[in-house]
Design a protein around this motif. Structure first.
Motif, PDB file in Angstrom:
ATOM      1  N   ARG A  63       0.837  -1.190   0.000  1.00  0.00           N
ATOM      2  CA  ARG A  63       0.000   0.000   0.000  1.00  0.00           C
ATOM      3  C   ARG A  63       0.878   1.248   0.000  1.00  0.00           C
ATOM      4  O   ARG A  63       1.985   1.241   0.534  1.00  0.00           O
ATOM      5  CB  ARG A  63      -0.926   0.024   1.235  1.00  0.00           C
ATOM      6  N   ASP A  64       0.375   2.322  -0.599  1.00  0.00           N
ATOM      7  CA  ASP A  64       1.079   3.590  -0.536  1.00  0.00           C
ATOM      8  C   ASP A  64       1.265   4.003   0.917  1.00  0.00           C
ATOM      9  O   ASP A  64       0.490   3.615   1.795  1.00  0.00           O
ATOM     10  CB  ASP A  64       0.293   4.671  -1.274  1.00  0.00           C
ATOM     11  N   LYS A  65       2.278   4.816   1.177  1.00  0.00           N
ATOM     12  CA  LYS A  65       2.631   5.157   2.551  1.00  0.00           C
ATOM     13  C   LYS A  65       1.460   5.753   3.325  1.00  0.00           C
ATOM     14  O   LYS A  65       1.202   5.376   4.477  1.00  0.00           O
ATOM     15  CB  LYS A  65       3.810   6.138   2.574  1.00  0.00           C
ATOM     16  N   GLU A  66       0.738   6.675   2.720  1.00  0.00           N
ATOM     17  CA  GLU A  66      -0.360   7.323   3.433  1.00  0.00           C
ATOM     18  C   GLU A  66      -1.450   6.318   3.808  1.00  0.00           C
ATOM     19  O   GLU A  66      -1.967   6.329   4.934  1.00  0.00           O
ATOM     20  CB  GLU A  66      -0.958   8.441   2.577  1.00  0.00           C
ATOM     21  N   ILE A  67      -1.790   5.442   2.869  1.00  0.00           N
ATOM     22  CA  ILE A  67      -2.807   4.436   3.137  1.00  0.00           C
ATOM     23  C   ILE A  67      -2.307   3.435   4.175  1.00  0.00           C
ATOM     24  O   ILE A  67      -3.024   3.066   5.111  1.00  0.00           O
ATOM     25  CB  ILE A  67      -3.215   3.722   1.840  1.00  0.00           C
ATOM     26  N   ALA A  68      -1.046   2.997   4.031  1.00  0.00           N
ATOM     27  CA  ALA A  68      -0.482   2.051   4.989  1.00  0.00           C
ATOM     28  C   ALA A  68      -0.439   2.648   6.388  1.00  0.00           C
ATOM     29  O   ALA A  68      -0.758   1.971   7.378  1.00  0.00           O
ATOM     30  CB  ALA A  68       0.924   1.638   4.547  1.00  0.00           C
ATOM     31  N   ASP A  69      -0.042   3.924   6.484  1.00  0.00           N
ATOM     32  CA  ASP A  69      -0.013   4.582   7.798  1.00  0.00           C
ATOM     33  C   ASP A  69      -1.394   4.599   8.428  1.00  0.00           C
ATOM     34  O   ASP A  69      -1.544   4.385   9.642  1.00  0.00           O
ATOM     35  CB  ASP A  69       0.504   6.013   7.661  1.00  0.00           C
ATOM     36  N   THR A  70      -2.419   4.858   7.625  1.00  0.00           N
ATOM     37  CA  THR A  70      -3.787   4.894   8.151  1.00  0.00           C
ATOM     38  C   THR A  70      -4.215   3.517   8.652  1.00  0.00           C
ATOM     39  O   THR A  70      -4.786   3.387   9.740  1.00  0.00           O
ATOM     40  CB  THR A  70      -4.765   5.378   7.068  1.00  0.00           C
TER      41      THR A  70
END
Length: 240
Positions: free
Chosen positions: A111-118
């Protein structure tokens, strides 16, 4: 809303009425409280049951995701006994934190970083909620009219060692939506690995005509009942 826990001891029973010094709990039988003590107690039991049953589904998906990442499949028939032995070892683990930590790098790799962080932030919130509902009692506080010396309402709370929450409809709805997001997000990472079509954002299964990449329908297994907890949240405490 979460806030720091006040220095109050836990009551010996779940959802008992707590009275602060000088407070009272009194109402007329011809003007019953709505919701009543019994209704709030029942609602908290329903929320506990919903959270803990949903938690099983999430923990199961964490294990299946780790297995899919290791073996490329969740089809027992396509792999050797090592799959079975690894699955049993991971299911025997008692700690939820270890299961979450195991899948964090998998999520970040897909997942992209922003999505993974969420997703990872929500996994931490889920772990906090699961432990809260599994281990800590709630309590009820009266809302009093000191002029009439009558109790005019009730508020439901629950707290862990550090924080406390007022359990009202917005809070229960937030918990339900968070659990649904976590469940769907984790399962969709697994589905991507095994070649199964993703769930819809609300957790609905893919259309019947969707084709699974490797043709093995057993890899698309999903749990039902994601909306039950949300239903408990939004229909409770109605004043009608």
């Amino acid at each position: 809303m979460r806030r720091p826990r006040e220095m109050t001891e836990s009551l010996p029973g779940d959802a008992w009425v707590r009275l602060a010094p000088g407070e009272f709990f009194e109402f007329h039988v011809d003007r019953p409280l709505n919701p009543s003590v019994g209704e709030l107690q029942q609602w908290l039991r329903q929320i506990r049951g919903g959270v803990l049953s949903t938690s099983f589904g999430i923990e199961n998906e964490l294990t299946l995701l780790a297995l899919a990442n290791m073996f490329g499949t969740n089809d027992h028939g396509a792999v050797n006994r090592e799959y079975y032995e690894q699955e049993q070892a991971w299911r025997a683990e008692q700690g939820l934190e270890a299961k979450i930590d195991r899948v964090k790098p998998i999520i970040r790799s897909r997942r992209d970083k922003e999505i993974a962080d969420t997703i990872i932030h929500k996994l931490a919130e889920y772990r906090e909620l699961r432990n809260l509902l599994a281990h800590y009692p709630g309590w009820i506080e009266p809302v009093n009219d000191h002029e009439t010396k009558l109790t005019v309402g009730l508020r439901l709370f629950i707290a862990d060692r550090v924080h406390q929450w007022e359990v009202d409809t917005p809070q229960a709805t937030h918990w339900a939506e968070m659990l649904s997001f976590v469940r769907v997000s984790v399962e969709n990472v697994r589905r991507e690995i095994v070649g199964a079509p993703p769930l819809a954002p609300d957790g609905s299964p893919p259309p019947a005509e969707s084709v699974i990449g490797n043709g093995n329908t057993s890899q698309a297994v999903t749990f039902t009942g994601r909306k039950e907890l949300r239903g408990i949240a939004v229909t409770a405490l109605r004043a009608d």
